[in-house]
Motif scaffolding. Structure first.
Motif, PDB file in Angstrom:
ATOM      1  N   MET A   1       0.748  -0.366   0.206  1.00  0.00           N
ATOM      2  CA  MET A   1      -0.268   0.029   0.303  1.00  0.00           C
ATOM      3  C   MET A   1       1.182   0.856  -0.113  1.00  0.00           C
ATOM      4  N   LEU A   2       1.892   1.418   0.945  1.00  0.00           N
ATOM      5  CA  LEU A   2       2.872   2.439   0.488  1.00  0.00           C
ATOM      6  C   LEU A   2       3.795   2.763  -0.772  1.00  0.00           C
ATOM      7  N   VAL A   3       3.993   1.285  -0.780  1.00  0.00           N
ATOM      8  CA  VAL A   3       4.295   1.478  -2.089  1.00  0.00           C
ATOM      9  C   VAL A   3       3.981   2.346  -3.534  1.00  0.00           C
ATOM     10  N   MET A   4       2.335   1.929  -3.252  1.00  0.00           N
ATOM     11  CA  MET A   4       0.973   2.182  -4.357  1.00  0.00           C
ATOM     12  C   MET A   4       0.827   3.464  -4.126  1.00  0.00           C
ATOM     13  N   TRP A   5       0.891   4.664  -3.027  1.00  0.00           N
ATOM     14  CA  TRP A   5       1.041   5.464  -2.754  1.00  0.00           C
ATOM     15  C   TRP A   5       2.344   6.474  -2.895  1.00  0.00           C
ATOM     16  N   GLY A   6       3.414   6.232  -3.126  1.00  0.00           N
ATOM     17  CA  GLY A   6       4.502   6.232  -4.013  1.00  0.00           C
ATOM     18  C   GLY A   6       4.551   6.654  -5.073  1.00  0.00           C
ATOM     19  N   TRP A   7       4.127   5.015  -5.680  1.00  0.00           N
ATOM     20  CA  TRP A   7       4.943   5.295  -7.106  1.00  0.00           C
ATOM     21  C   TRP A   7       3.845   4.639  -8.417  1.00  0.00           C
ATOM     22  N   SER A   8       2.631   4.295  -7.448  1.00  0.00           N
ATOM     23  CA  SER A   8       1.805   3.586  -8.540  1.00  0.00           C
ATOM     24  C   SER A   8       0.702   5.062  -9.262  1.00  0.00           C
ATOM     25  N   LYS A   9       0.132   4.107 -10.777  1.00  0.00           N
ATOM     26  CA  LYS A   9      -0.460   4.340 -10.948  1.00  0.00           C
ATOM     27  C   LYS A   9      -1.802   4.401 -11.187  1.00  0.00           C
ATOM     28  N   THR A  10      -3.140   5.082 -11.370  1.00  0.00           N
ATOM     29  CA  THR A  10      -4.117   4.071 -12.037  1.00  0.00           C
ATOM     30  C   THR A  10      -4.539   3.100 -13.001  1.00  0.00           C
ATOM     31  N   PHE A  11      -5.228   2.160 -12.626  1.00  0.00           N
ATOM     32  CA  PHE A  11      -4.678   0.338 -13.212  1.00  0.00           C
ATOM     33  C   PHE A  11      -5.668   0.002 -14.145  1.00  0.00           C
ATOM     34  N   LEU A  12      -5.864  -1.009 -14.439  1.00  0.00           N
ATOM     35  CA  LEU A  12      -6.842  -1.580 -14.918  1.00  0.00           C
ATOM     36  C   LEU A  12      -7.258  -2.817 -14.370  1.00  0.00           C
ATOM     37  N   PHE A  13      -8.026  -3.088 -13.564  1.00  0.00           N
ATOM     38  CA  PHE A  13      -8.116  -4.200 -12.780  1.00  0.00           C
ATOM     39  C   PHE A  13      -9.494  -5.438 -13.183  1.00  0.00           C
ATOM     40  N   SER A  14     -10.212  -4.847 -13.628  1.00  0.00           N
ATOM     41  CA  SER A  14     -11.370  -6.322 -14.224  1.00  0.00           C
ATOM     42  C   SER A  14     -12.087  -5.653 -15.398  1.00  0.00           C
ATOM     43  N   PHE A  15     -12.447  -7.194 -16.390  1.00  0.00           N
ATOM     44  CA  PHE A  15     -13.082  -6.460 -17.497  1.00  0.00           C
ATOM     45  C   PHE A  15     -14.283  -6.966 -17.867  1.00  0.00           C
ATOM     46  N   TYR A  16     -14.961  -6.636 -18.023  1.00  0.00           N
ATOM     47  CA  TYR A  16     -16.738  -7.950 -19.051  1.00  0.00           C
ATOM     48  C   TYR A  16     -17.230  -6.747 -20.313  1.00  0.00           C
ATOM     49  N   ASN A  17     -17.701  -7.999 -20.904  1.00  0.00           N
ATOM     50  CA  ASN A  17     -18.357  -7.849 -22.227  1.00  0.00           C
ATOM     51  C   ASN A  17     -20.144  -7.772 -22.296  1.00  0.00           C
ATOM     52  N   LEU A  18     -19.971  -6.642 -22.101  1.00  0.00           N
ATOM     53  CA  LEU A  18     -21.730  -6.597 -22.281  1.00  0.00           C
ATOM     54  C   LEU A  18     -22.571  -6.169 -23.460  1.00  0.00           C
ATOM     55  N   ARG A  19     -23.870  -6.597 -23.735  1.00  0.00           N
ATOM     56  CA  ARG A  19     -24.694  -6.757 -24.842  1.00  0.00           C
ATOM     57  C   ARG A  19     -23.472  -6.316 -26.580  1.00  0.00           C
ATOM     58  N   GLY A  20     -22.094  -6.164 -26.088  1.00  0.00           N
ATOM     59  CA  GLY A  20     -21.241  -5.874 -27.336  1.00  0.00           C
ATOM     60  C   GLY A  20     -20.249  -4.927 -27.051  1.00  0.00           C
ATOM     61  N   ARG A  21     -20.398  -4.528 -25.801  1.00  0.00           N
ATOM     62  CA  ARG A  21     -19.709  -3.805 -25.431  1.00  0.00           C
ATOM     63  C   ARG A  21     -18.954  -3.967 -24.109  1.00  0.00           C
ATOM     64  N   LEU A  22     -17.634  -3.102 -24.179  1.00  0.00           N
ATOM     65  CA  LEU A  22     -16.312  -4.074 -22.915  1.00  0.00           C
ATOM     66  C   LEU A  22     -16.971  -2.176 -22.054  1.00  0.00           C
ATOM     67  N   HIS A  23     -16.596  -3.211 -21.192  1.00  0.00           N
ATOM     68  CA  HIS A  23     -16.755  -2.423 -19.608  1.00  0.00           C
ATOM     69  C   HIS A  23     -15.199  -2.763 -18.690  1.00  0.00           C
ATOM     70  N   GLN A  24     -14.341  -1.451 -18.384  1.00  0.00           N
ATOM     71  CA  GLN A  24     -13.637  -1.446 -17.480  1.00  0.00           C
ATOM     72  C   GLN A  24     -13.232  -1.595 -16.435  1.00  0.00           C
ATOM     73  N   THR A  25     -12.463  -1.549 -15.056  1.00  0.00           N
ATOM     74  CA  THR A  25     -13.063  -1.402 -13.541  1.00  0.00           C
ATOM     75  C   THR A  25     -11.752  -0.726 -13.734  1.00  0.00           C
ATOM     76  N   TRP A  26     -10.917   0.594 -13.906  1.00  0.00           N
ATOM     77  CA  TRP A  26      -9.716   1.084 -12.815  1.00  0.00           C
ATOM     78  C   TRP A  26      -9.928   1.475 -11.169  1.00  0.00           C
ATOM     79  N   VAL A  27      -8.770   1.363 -11.309  1.00  0.00           N
ATOM     80  CA  VAL A  27      -8.281   1.370  -9.927  1.00  0.00           C
ATOM     81  C   VAL A  27      -7.301   2.825  -9.614  1.00  0.00           C
ATOM     82  N   VAL A  28      -8.235   3.282  -9.291  1.00  0.00           N
ATOM     83  CA  VAL A  28      -7.228   4.190  -8.122  1.00  0.00           C
ATOM     84  C   VAL A  28      -6.097   4.245  -8.007  1.00  0.00           C
TER      85      VAL A  28
END
Length: 514
Positions: free
Chosen positions: A338-365
């Motif tokens: 957590m401390l490393v993420m606080w200092g250096w990490s950027k917003t990142f892709l966490f998960s995704f799913y497809n619904l009715r032909g559309r791509l949905h993604q979850t990004w995490v701060v």
């Protein structure tokens, strides 16, 4: 009737199947505590340690596969692993228990295994030669045999039932198949020992490298760059790739080999698309993939929930959150991360799913819940959110939704801070309240002229009122707070302000139909 050796005898034990390791642990503990010759039962510790390392190898490969922020441009199959596959592969590690039992039997029958030297280079060479000359062709022909109708329908179809390759898929098979695999992995080890070249390091090395390459082949992320095969063309016949093995799961009459495509070439079962597809996937690794239609911008809740992410523990991530006490020893490590993420990490892709032909993604701060209440951390959090919104705008994302504390009024006014700062944004910045308001507004008939609104100064009420007044609908806003009403009124275009009316009693709605 169930085919023999097609089901695990302990499949109904659930988590209690790990009690089967109990005799080994008890034997090692008893020898350590009460016997003078500790080395006599050292084999118990070795078996337990090898089992632990094998599980760790599979877990690390699983973690890598689920780190979508690292692997998204190297995916072989674009769909994700669904909950059904996770449930089906839940007991992927049954084979480790089976092989621990067989190793225990071998150690009891042949006590001389306890006297093996720690290291013997000749043993590594001998095991490698035996693997190439015996294990590889044996597996190749056994694998082809398992694709015969009877064996496939009763045994091997279980392994092929996983739609998306995953490191845990490597262990998802029947007892009969794993007994065959025990023979394949055991021949080089046994042969080296019989030649007099056996060593403890050779056993560890052969088993763990074997598992490593099995996981590599079942990875859904390509890890072998195609430039390697351009520089060393013959190497393509001596080492397979995730792409190579994935073709076997889609075109099942090709690519049967264990680790060496040479035997597919000799058996005329080498898929001609293998090299081309591998080059295509690795060449695209530096490019952006498909642009998501919708992005859900979330954040980490707390340290315990962070251990339930798919790239930490896939099985826990697929079940409702609950406190698991045995994870407490990992709390300090997660805190450091957590401390490393606080200092250096950027917003990142966490998960995704497809619904009715559309791509949905979850990004995490990369911030935890408690950090949102630290006054000195708000600027950094807003910077991450702003960068995510701008990135989504550049990519061409249609909608980005601020989740949980990312839409905190005290933090950024529910996202208005960014919308006002960047009026040229094409991406729509929303959150749960605005989406709920949209659902409510969709229920109104087009000819409605007047609406009575309770909870009028809440986030939901505000969004509803602002939209309706722009549509020239008179809104009776029930609120006793003139200050909050005036604040909303100031957000309204001047020519629409007369459509917002503050009321303080329910009786004001007696003639209102909505």
């Amino acid at each position: 009737m169930v085919a023999p050796l097609s089901a695990w005898p302990w499949e109904h034990l659930g988590i209690f199947k790990y009690i089967l390791y109990g005799p080994l642990a008890a034997k090692a503990w008893y020898s350590w505590m009460y016997e003078d010759n500790i080395l006599k039962d050292l084999w118990c510790i070795h078996i337990l340690l090898i089992c632990t390392l094998r599980g760790l190898i599979h877990q690390l490969w699983s973690s890598y596969n689920n780190m979508f922020f690292l692997t998204r441009n190297r995916w072989i199959k674009q769909q994700g692993v669904d909950f059904k596959q996770i449930d089906d592969e839940w007991d992927w590690d049954n084979f480790i228990i089976l092989q621990a039992m067989l190793a225990s039997m071998a150690s009891l029958i042949f006590p001389s295994l306890n006297t093996l030297p720690l290291w013997n280079l000749k043993g590594f060479i001998a095991s490698l030669l035996l693997h190439v000359t015996i294990s590889e062709p044996l597996y190749y022909w056994a694998h082809r045999f398992f694709h015969k109708p009877y064996l496939f329908n009763h045994y091997h179809s279980l392994h092929h039932s996983s739609p998306v390759p995953h490191p845990f898929t490597a262990g998802h098979a029947t007892p009969l198949e794993h007994l065959v695999l025990c023979t394949v992995i055991g021949i080089p080890i046994t042969g080296s020992i019989l030649m007099g070249y056996g060593s403890t390091a050779m056993i560890y090395g052969h088993v763990l490298v074997f598992d490593f390459f099995r996981c590599l082949g079942h990875s859904n992320a390509e890890v072998v760059p195609h430039e390697v095969f351009n520089k060393l063309p013959l190497l393509r016949y001596f080492i397979y790739t995730p792409t190579y093995h994935s073709l076997h799961h889609t075109e099942m009459e090709t690519n049967f080999c264990l680790f060496m495509p040479l035997f597919d070439a000799l058996g005329s079962t080498l898929n001609t698309k293998s090299l081309e597809l591998h080059k295509k996937i690795t060449s695209n690794s530096g490019k952006n993939g498909r642009v998501p239609d919708f992005v859900f911008l979330a954040h980490v809740v707390d340290i315990m929930s962070a251990m339930h992410t798919p790239f930490a523990l896939r099985s826990f991530a697929s079940t409702p959150f609950c406190m698991r006490m045995f994870l407490l020893p990992f709390w300090p490590l997660t805190f450091i991360i957590m401390l490393v993420m606080w200092g250096w990490s950027k917003t990142f892709l966490f998960s995704f799913y497809n619904l009715r032909g559309r791509l949905h993604q979850t990004w995490v701060v990369p911030r935890f819940g408690f950090q949102y209440f630290l006054p000195f951390a708000t600027k950094g959090i807003n910077k991450h959110i702003e960068e995510a919104i701008l990135r989504a705008d550049r990519l061409g994302v249609k909608v980005i939704s601020l989740a949980a504390l990312n839409k905190n009024e005290a933090l950024n006014g529910g996202g208005t801070l960014f919308v006002n700062k960047h009026p040229e944004l094409k991406v729509r910045v929303v959150h749960g309240n605005t989406l709920t308001a949209a659902v409510i507004l969709n229920e109104f008939s087009k000819d409605v002229k007047e609406v009575f609104l309770t909870g009028a100064t809440s986030k939901l009420g505000r969004a509803t009122a602002l939209y309706l007044c722009r549509k020239r609908v008179r809104v009776l806003m029930l609120t006793s707070s003139t200050e909050r009403f005036q604040k909303i009124l100031k957000e309204t275009p001047v020519d629409c302000q007369n459509y917002l009316v503050q009321v303080t009693k329910y009786q004001a709605a007696q003639n209102c139909k909505v």
